[in-house]
Write an enzyme that holds these catalytic residues in place. Sequence first.
Site: not given
Ligand code: FDA
Length: 504
Positions: A356, A442, A480
């Site tokens: 990217e 990721h 991504n």
């Molecule tokens: P995700 O992490 O989204 O959600 C999990 C949730 O569960 C969170 O809100 C958390 O607070 C909550 N949680 C965790 N434990 C808990 C508990 N015990 N009790 C209650 N709640 C709890 N991907 C992409 O495709 N394109 C992109 O451009 C980007 N860019 C990017 C930039 C940055 C800075 C980051 C950090 C990440 C990306 N990503 C990305 C990655 C993408 O955001 C990521 O892969 C997904 O959010 C993952 O989705 P999930 O459903 O797995 O969990």
Amino acid sequence: SGGTFVPAVVIGTGYGAAVSALRLGEAGVPTLMLEMGQLWNQPGPDGNVFSGMLKPDKRSSWFKNRTEAPLGSFLWLDLANRDIDPYAGVLDRVNFDQMSVYVGRGVGGGSLVNGGMAVTPRRSYFEEVMPQVDAAEMYSTYFPRANSTLRVNSIDKDWFEQTEWYKFARVSREQAKNAGLSTTFVPNVYDWDYMRREADGTVPKSALAAEVIYGNNHGKVSLDKSYLAAALGTGKVTIETLHQVKTIRQQKDGTYLLTVEQKNADGKLLATKEISCRHLFLGAGSLGSTELLLRARETGTLPNLSSEIGGGWGPNGNIMTARANHMWNPTGTKQSSIPALGIDDWDNKDAPVFAEIAPMPAGLETWVSLYLAITKNPERGTFVYDAAKDRADLRWTREQNAPAVAAAKSLFDRINKANTTIYRYDLFGKQLKAFADDFCYHPLGGCVLGKATDNYGRVAGYKNLYVTDGSLIPGSIGVNPFVTITALAERNVERVIKEDVTKS
Ligand code: FDA
């Protein structure tokens, strides 16, 4: 049996969680979502919901004393970070021994902090990574469903060619071309029409005001505006915020009993609750869902969980790197925070890379070209339960990232050679470092589909217990990941609702 009973509980509010809640709600199943972060809809003292990237405050970070930005330095000076009060802010950096993982915290999970890049993986690689999933069905039904519900849209190519905000991307494209490499436009969930109006000066700026990793105040269609809004619209789904699930046990009647800690935004414990449910969906992300199941297995509250829980983790081959351009080749003082192009060299058999072209929206000329490279690193890590700290620890060494660095280096060596440019060594901390190999955006795996679960995310050893998120994907997807996480969750939950939920 104990606790307040709800038919279905979904843990987390990220991609997998949001898909599950929407489809359960549509099926008429009363569903409670438990999210440890906040609902981000209240403006702070500055009138904005989120603090920007250039002057981050406590809203930026999840219980830190100082912000921990990925680009920690500039000319080795720690310019980007600020001291802050510990608070339930939107971006967390979970620091393991040799790998740090960035995750979103709040209603919408990662969608609140990510770059919005919405990429459908190439089919051949999807089939390689998940051979047990019917790819024809994924590409005809579930990827299109995910893309349309997420409201993925594409940039206007004429505007891209002329706007100053994407000069940095055009410069990188030209340099890639000089090395014989091709680039591709990347769709996004950021509303590109809104961005054009930002450029015209007719609406408040967000992408064009350097907002992204600490939240976008405008323009981005995060999950709270797409899947979660629709889920709440069914009238069957409720979300409790600042509720963190700590333990899961199964009761004699087969229902699940959760202990949940409710805190305030400053971290003060307000209540410990017990909630029980018949169907339990884990959508707490690769780190969160894996930790909950590991804790349950190791402390004996779900003793039949398989030894596969914790395995198959990878950082999707993430490596960040940056190049220094010649003085006569500036990248622009104005840069949109939302990436629009990727260098696609995935067909390179020796070193597949999808990179990217990332902005460096510093507000001043830096001559930097920044990239987040996604490589095909076969190395995998394992989560183990640390009883003393009561948390999941990640077994992953810096050395395991060497194949990813080598692949990124082979691509950017070519670009540097063709353009007589060099790497920047000052952006990733105090040491001389051209490749950031110690953090990722990721995280994938930990409860891998077909190993820790069946082929639809049903957790092995238990009935009515499901994993729905990025932990199902075995460490790599080549692009991504959120479109894949969303589409896979759509596929799995459709089957589960039909066979397990509405039948029983
Ligand atoms: P995700 O992490 O989204 O959600 C999990 C949730 O569960 C969170 O809100 C958390 O607070 C909550 N949680 C965790 N434990 C808990 C508990 N015990 N009790 C209650 N709640 C709890 N991907 C992409 O495709 N394109 C992109 O451009 C980007 N860019 C990017 C930039 C940055 C800075 C980051 C950090 C990440 C990306 N990503 C990305 C990655 C993408 O955001 C990521 O892969 C997904 O959010 C993952 O989705 P999930 O459903 O797995 O969990």
